[in-house]
Design a protein around this motif. Sequence first.
Motif, PDB file in Angstrom:
ATOM      1  N   TYR A  71       0.852  -1.193   0.000  1.00 48.09           N
ATOM      2  CA  TYR A  71       0.000   0.000   0.000  1.00 48.09           C
ATOM      3  C   TYR A  71       0.880   1.233   0.000  1.00 48.09           C
ATOM      4  O   TYR A  71       1.876   1.291   0.736  1.00 48.09           O
ATOM      5  N   TRP A  72       0.582   2.275  -0.666  1.00 50.92           N
ATOM      6  CA  TRP A  72      -0.479   2.317  -1.665  1.00 50.92           C
ATOM      7  C   TRP A  72       0.114   2.093  -3.050  1.00 50.92           C
ATOM      8  O   TRP A  72       1.288   2.353  -3.282  1.00 50.92           O
ATOM      9  N   HIS A  73      -0.678   1.618  -3.974  1.00 54.65           N
ATOM     10  CA  HIS A  73      -0.380   1.562  -5.406  1.00 54.65           C
ATOM     11  C   HIS A  73       0.556   0.438  -5.843  1.00 54.65           C
ATOM     12  O   HIS A  73       0.904   0.352  -7.011  1.00 54.65           O
ATOM     13  N   HIS A  74       0.961  -0.421  -4.909  1.00 57.85           N
ATOM     14  CA  HIS A  74       1.652  -1.652  -5.281  1.00 57.85           C
ATOM     15  C   HIS A  74       2.890  -1.386  -6.150  1.00 57.85           C
ATOM     16  O   HIS A  74       3.049  -1.938  -7.244  1.00 57.85           O
ATOM     17  N   VAL A  75       3.769  -0.537  -5.647  1.00 56.54           N
ATOM     18  CA  VAL A  75       5.034  -0.251  -6.331  1.00 56.54           C
ATOM     19  C   VAL A  75       6.160  -0.952  -5.592  1.00 56.54           C
ATOM     20  O   VAL A  75       6.353  -0.734  -4.395  1.00 56.54           O
ATOM     21  N   GLN A  76       6.893  -1.791  -6.283  1.00 54.91           N
ATOM     22  CA  GLN A  76       7.961  -2.582  -5.670  1.00 54.91           C
ATOM     23  C   GLN A  76       9.026  -1.672  -5.031  1.00 54.91           C
ATOM     24  O   GLN A  76       9.509  -0.733  -5.666  1.00 54.91           O
ATOM     25  N   PRO A  77       9.425  -1.953  -3.784  1.00 51.70           N
ATOM     26  CA  PRO A  77      10.561  -1.236  -3.202  1.00 51.70           C
ATOM     27  C   PRO A  77      11.799  -1.395  -4.089  1.00 51.70           C
ATOM     28  O   PRO A  77      12.023  -2.462  -4.672  1.00 51.70           O
ATOM     29  N   HIS A  78      12.564  -0.323  -4.177  1.00 53.20           N
ATOM     30  CA  HIS A  78      13.750  -0.366  -5.026  1.00 53.20           C
ATOM     31  C   HIS A  78      14.734   0.719  -4.625  1.00 53.20           C
ATOM     32  O   HIS A  78      14.367   1.722  -4.016  1.00 53.20           O
ATOM     33  N   TYR A  79      15.975   0.474  -4.946  1.00 55.03           N
ATOM     34  CA  TYR A  79      17.005   1.491  -4.779  1.00 55.03           C
ATOM     35  C   TYR A  79      17.745   1.612  -6.104  1.00 55.03           C
ATOM     36  O   TYR A  79      17.655   0.731  -6.976  1.00 55.03           O
ATOM     37  N   GLY A  80      18.484   2.707  -6.266  1.00 54.89           N
ATOM     38  CA  GLY A  80      19.164   2.873  -7.540  1.00 54.89           C
ATOM     39  C   GLY A  80      20.052   4.087  -7.581  1.00 54.89           C
ATOM     40  O   GLY A  80      20.181   4.841  -6.606  1.00 54.89           O
ATOM     41  N   ILE A  81      20.661   4.278  -8.735  1.00 52.87           N
ATOM     42  CA  ILE A  81      21.538   5.414  -8.981  1.00 52.87           C
ATOM     43  C   ILE A  81      21.063   6.133 -10.233  1.00 52.87           C
ATOM     44  O   ILE A  81      20.629   5.505 -11.203  1.00 52.87           O
ATOM     45  N   ARG A  82      21.135   7.441 -10.181  1.00 52.39           N
ATOM     46  CA  ARG A  82      20.769   8.263 -11.342  1.00 52.39           C
ATOM     47  C   ARG A  82      21.936   9.209 -11.637  1.00 52.39           C
ATOM     48  O   ARG A  82      22.349   9.985 -10.781  1.00 52.39           O
ATOM     49  N   THR A  83      22.507   9.091 -12.833  1.00 49.39           N
ATOM     50  CA  THR A  83      23.506  10.042 -13.313  1.00 49.39           C
ATOM     51  C   THR A  83      22.822  10.903 -14.371  1.00 49.39           C
ATOM     52  O   THR A  83      21.628  10.729 -14.647  1.00 49.39           O
TER      53      THR A  83
END
Length: 543
Positions: free
Chosen positions: A441-453
Amino acid sequence: MLRKVNLIIACALVVLSCKEHTKDQTLADSSITETKRPNIIYIMADDLTTQAISAYGGIYKDIAPTPNIDRIAKNGMLFQDVLCTNAICGPSRAAILTGNYSNKNGYYKNESGGKFDASQWTFPQEFQKNGYQTSMFGKWHLGTEPKGFDVFKYHNSAGQQGHYWDPVYNENGVDVKEKGYSTNLSTNFALNWLETGRKKDAPFLMVLQYKAPHRPWEPDHKYETLWDDIEMPYPATFNDDYKGRELTAGDTEMTMDYLSRRDMKLEEPADLKGAEKLKWAFYGAKPGELVQPEGMTNEEGKKWRYQRYIKDYLACVKSVDDNIGRVLDYLDKNGLTDNTVIVLTSDQGFYLGDHGFFDKRFIYEESLRMPFMVKYPKLVKPGTVNKDIITNIDFAPTLLDLANIKTNQKMQGDSFKSILAGKTPKDWQQAMYYHYYEFPYWHHVQPHYGIRTQKYTLAHFYYNIDVWELYDLEKDPHEMNNIINDPQYTNVIQDLKSQLKDLMVKYDDNKSLADFRTITDTDFGAIVDKKDDETSVRDILNQ
């Protein structure tokens, strides 16, 4: 002899007068020095996104322009790459206040995230300690009473989400029900404080945070039918099929299929009460509950829902823009413009039908990028644009730096004051770290981590799947093609994973996946102790 005495007395009076004048002048100079410390007005709308601001361009810029927000950009600096470390309302606000990531400030999630730890340091407290008058008006949404403010008046209903119409505010510890439209009301309170509530001889920090344009997107009455006679354009990715991203972008509950009867402003039966009333209003928020007129195909229904959604959303933005204009006009009329820093931002970005979505949460561009602009005539050159990577943990140290406030408080963010002056430090960050924890909850978005360049986005979705995604932002700015298995990018992936690991160590978030999943699973409590009609919605939907 008498003339000599009179002359001595006269000279003494002149000397005394000069001394008093010098004393008064010193006090005056001190006052001038004090008032030359810049005032700061920090304006944050909730769920406002770059696609809805005409200064950023986009498909709505001519249909739904934002001239007053654009005034800030035109007379200041427009930022193209300000990014959110955890793209959801409460955690982003906590990161902004503390200058630290969620794992440091302890506020990971909205749902079951508990209350923000009000015992910790926040930047308004530092302003207050250093002689600034401080005030806060509008949305707080952290489950606590604000600290560091001489005066506050925040939304205190619907789990501190607030209501658009006739909202309840907490005014310095006391709940007060107001009459009217919340965007206008919050501005009224702010302008009233500027006019009558503050001392005119000392600098101020004012935080003005609008509920709009957060769901349920209820426009002011004068804008309810503003675009009824036109069809709004559709984003280029509106019909995204999520190929190559089936388990992530393709497995959410934030597509046009999940807009409810309340979102669509359907007329509610008059006899409904309690749980039945909520069930009726939120029908559509669960799988298989399509809200659309009878006889429509799925494609027609999707477009119908989008049209109602986008028109309401942009109408809410129009009121935000109107009210920002009121603030700017007040500063101009009262000689405050030159010595006031104006910041305009949001708590993260938002999807306006992009990828077929509404809401936020993902590391993808539309929710990751925050609108951000700063106007300060004494430092910022008008009409400038910046493309450096900046994150929301950098806000607090920058605001303190602009006010020349020194602090021993440790923050993970860095000041970008020199960037505002047009000089990017040689060692400025070239990448940012992202981590989202809430599920399902809410919206069923998978937990995630990442990098953005500036060129790539690499993300790891890890809760009950093990999926990596890579996007080449230069070749694929809409992030439609997950190239994680493309052999041409093998070296790029290795380099990005190495940088990502370094960032996780740098920000002290290099835990195991089991530890990350524990955070997601942990019920830290509700944002408010007493449930009301909004905070119990999840329970109703889950029945």
